[in-house]
Design a protein around this motif. Structure first.
Motif, mmCIF file in Angstrom:
data_model
loop_
_atom_site.group_PDB
_atom_site.id
_atom_site.type_symbol
_atom_site.label_atom_id
_atom_site.label_comp_id
_atom_site.label_asym_id
_atom_site.label_seq_id
_atom_site.Cartn_x
_atom_site.Cartn_y
_atom_site.Cartn_z
ATOM 1 N N PHE A 28 51.113 -47.883 34.534
ATOM 2 C CA PHE A 28 51.124 -49.309 34.838
ATOM 3 C C PHE A 28 52.460 -49.917 34.409
ATOM 4 N N LEU A 29 53.282 -50.221 35.405
ATOM 5 C CA LEU A 29 54.600 -50.809 35.146
ATOM 6 C C LEU A 29 54.654 -52.183 35.823
ATOM 7 N N SER A 30 55.079 -53.195 35.056
ATOM 8 C CA SER A 30 55.057 -54.564 35.567
ATOM 9 C C SER A 30 56.151 -54.786 36.610
ATOM 10 N N GLU A 31 55.967 -55.851 37.390
ATOM 11 C CA GLU A 31 57.000 -56.275 38.351
ATOM 12 C C GLU A 31 58.325 -56.482 37.616
ATOM 13 N N GLU A 32 58.225 -57.093 36.443
ATOM 14 C CA GLU A 32 59.429 -57.374 35.644
ATOM 15 C C GLU A 32 60.175 -56.064 35.333
ATOM 16 N N TRP A 33 59.439 -55.058 34.893
ATOM 17 C CA TRP A 33 60.036 -53.759 34.540
ATOM 18 C C TRP A 33 60.701 -53.136 35.758
ATOM 19 N N LEU A 34 60.007 -53.217 36.903
ATOM 20 C CA LEU A 34 60.501 -52.562 38.116
ATOM 21 C C LEU A 34 61.680 -53.284 38.762
ATOM 22 N N GLU A 35 61.903 -54.526 38.327
ATOM 23 C CA GLU A 35 62.892 -55.380 38.993
ATOM 24 C C GLU A 35 64.331 -54.946 38.717
ATOM 25 N N SER A 36 64.631 -54.548 37.484
ATOM 26 C CA SER A 36 66.013 -54.171 37.173
ATOM 27 C C SER A 36 66.062 -53.229 35.981
ATOM 28 N N VAL A 37 67.123 -52.425 35.937
ATOM 29 C CA VAL A 37 67.331 -51.508 34.821
ATOM 30 C C VAL A 37 67.418 -52.287 33.511
ATOM 31 N N GLU A 38 68.091 -53.450 33.554
ATOM 32 C CA GLU A 38 68.232 -54.275 32.337
ATOM 33 C C GLU A 38 66.859 -54.692 31.812
ATOM 34 N N ASN A 39 66.000 -55.169 32.712
ATOM 35 C CA ASN A 39 64.644 -55.566 32.301
ATOM 36 C C ASN A 39 63.891 -54.386 31.689
ATOM 37 N N ALA A 40 63.965 -53.266 32.375
ATOM 38 C CA ALA A 40 63.224 -52.081 31.914
ATOM 39 C C ALA A 40 63.747 -51.638 30.544
ATOM 40 N N GLU A 41 65.056 -51.732 30.336
ATOM 41 C CA GLU A 41 65.627 -51.368 29.031
ATOM 42 C C GLU A 41 65.153 -52.330 27.949
ATOM 43 N N ARG A 42 65.092 -53.615 28.290
ATOM 44 C CA ARG A 42 64.666 -54.626 27.303
ATOM 45 C C ARG A 42 63.226 -54.342 26.867
ATOM 46 N N VAL A 43 62.353 -54.057 27.835
ATOM 47 C CA VAL A 43 60.954 -53.743 27.522
ATOM 48 C C VAL A 43 60.877 -52.475 26.675
ATOM 49 N N THR A 44 61.674 -51.472 27.049
ATOM 50 C CA THR A 44 61.657 -50.187 26.334
ATOM 51 C C THR A 44 62.070 -50.373 24.877
ATOM 52 N N MET A 45 63.093 -51.204 24.641
ATOM 53 C CA MET A 45 63.518 -51.437 23.245
ATOM 54 C C MET A 45 62.426 -52.144 22.456
ATOM 55 N N LYS A 46 61.730 -53.059 23.119
ATOM 56 C CA LYS A 46 60.631 -53.749 22.428
ATOM 57 C C LYS A 46 59.512 -52.743 22.099
ATOM 58 N N GLN A 47 59.245 -51.830 23.038
ATOM 59 C CA GLN A 47 58.224 -50.801 22.773
ATOM 60 C C GLN A 47 58.639 -49.904 21.614
ATOM 61 N N LEU A 48 59.911 -49.556 21.571
ATOM 62 C CA LEU A 48 60.398 -48.692 20.488
ATOM 63 C C LEU A 48 60.298 -49.398 19.135
ATOM 64 N N GLU A 49 60.477 -50.718 19.121
ATOM 65 C CA GLU A 49 60.267 -51.471 17.871
ATOM 66 C C GLU A 49 58.808 -51.396 17.452
ATOM 67 N N ILE A 50 57.904 -51.533 18.441
ATOM 68 C CA ILE A 50 56.462 -51.446 18.146
ATOM 69 C C ILE A 50 56.125 -50.045 17.626
ATOM 70 N N PHE A 51 56.712 -49.011 18.247
ATOM 71 C CA PHE A 51 56.519 -47.638 17.765
ATOM 72 C C PHE A 51 56.912 -47.542 16.292
ATOM 73 N N ALA A 52 58.090 -48.066 15.967
ATOM 74 C CA ALA A 52 58.596 -47.962 14.593
ATOM 75 C C ALA A 52 57.640 -48.655 13.618
ATOM 76 N N ARG A 53 57.153 -49.814 14.001
ATOM 77 C CA ARG A 53 56.234 -50.575 13.134
ATOM 78 C C ARG A 53 54.947 -49.813 12.871
ATOM 79 N N HIS A 54 54.486 -49.060 13.874
ATOM 80 C CA HIS A 54 53.185 -48.384 13.759
ATOM 81 C C HIS A 54 53.305 -46.900 13.424
ATOM 82 N N GLY A 55 54.515 -46.418 13.135
ATOM 83 C CA GLY A 55 54.670 -45.003 12.804
ATOM 84 C C GLY A 55 54.462 -44.076 13.997
ATOM 85 N N VAL A 56 54.874 -44.527 15.180
ATOM 86 C CA VAL A 56 54.752 -43.720 16.409
ATOM 87 C C VAL A 56 56.096 -43.057 16.698
#
Length: 299
Positions: A229-257
């Protein structure tokens, strides 16, 4: 080098390609880098054990941390008992050869012997539990999709997870690809709060991320993968997808993932992008570790 801080899913068609994929990582991070790699099982003809042997045969190959995948779909057998026995043999062989975990996936479509049923049956096999898990130190790990937009589907995913964990054979989880950061965060909180009787140690948590590129976005737009499941926002541009990915990686770090890079990296530009995005993980991971130490010091 930084290679020790992420896992890489290797993209290859044969043993030569497998050696090339490891070669690319070693060129980037040094011949003696502590590599962590996953070997996906994408085809019925895959000989996973021979791949593990091929990695071990490389110079320094024993130091490479390998997680093989085992797909119930690609190892399908009309006879459920034969299918189960094939999986059991695979796990026993892994354990005796020093590969202590395996990511068990169902694969698309419905079949009697899916990962839930396979774990339930093996979990009732006393000899398997004793030889492979207790004495052999082997655990299965399983896939989990935190991104289902429908509550009923997410609840079903959690029910399946609970059944898998109840087998007593599961030591880790692999979060699938997606883009909804709130859903990711909420699922990780819910996983932490699950009380399951047969899990004796904290689960090892891993999470997949793509390295966004124009080509990947086009592919995901026009030929999306089932259950991704990938949002319209993610699919719209590489920049958007990178921004989402960095936010996910922050969440990973917070939760020990622990991050799994699910894109093949070959060129310097691809490695540069990967390290730039992983910087978000490392920054927050250091902060999370510091906070944990503070907590430990105040108790």
């Amino acid at each position: 080098g930084m290679s020790a801080h992420a896992r890489y899913e290797l993209m290859f068609k044969d043993k030569a390609g497998l050696r090339d994929a490891i070669g690319a990582l070693r060129r980037r991070y040094g011949a003696h880098a502590a590599l962590q790699v996953n070997l996906p099982n994408k085809d019925k003809s895959d000989d996973i054990l021979s791949w593990i042997d091929a990695v071990r045969a490389l110079e320094g190959g024993d130091d490479i941390d390998i997680v093989p995948h085992y797909s119930m779909k690609n190892n399908y057998h009309r006879d459920v008992n034969a299918g189960l026995s094939k999986l059991e043999t695979f796990a026993r062989t892994c354990a005796t050869r020093g590969t202590k975990r395996c990511l068990l996936v169902t694969g698309s479509g419905d079949r009697k012997l899916d990962s839930v049923e396979a774990l339930r049956r093996l979990g009732m096999d006393r000899a398997f539990k004793r030889d492979v898990v207790q004495d052999g130190g082997f655990k299965f790990e399983c896939a989990f999709n935190p991104y289902f937009p429908e509550k009923s589907e997410l609840d079903r995913e959690f029910e399946r997870l609970e059944k898998k964990l109840n087998s007593g054979l599961v030591g880790g989880l692999w979060l699938q690809i997606g883009s909804d950061c709130d859903a990711l965060d909420a699922a990780l909180v819910r996983i932490k709060n699950m009380s399951v009787k047969n899990v004796d140690a904290p689960l090892r948590l891993h999470g997949s991320v793509f390295m966004p590129s124009k080509q990947l976005l086009a592919q995901m737009k026009f030929r999306p993968w089932r259950g991704v499941f990938l949002s319209e926002e993610w699919l719209e541009s590489v920049e958007n997808a990178e921004r989402v990915t960095m936010k996910q990686l922050e969440i990973f770090a917070r939760h020990g993932v622990h991050p799994l890079i699910e894109s093949g990296l070959v060129t310097d530009a691809q490695f540069d992008q990967c390290e730039r995005l992983l910087a978000a993980y490392h920054k927050h991971n250091k902060r999370a570790q510091a906070e944990d130490e503070d907590d430990a010091n105040t108790t």
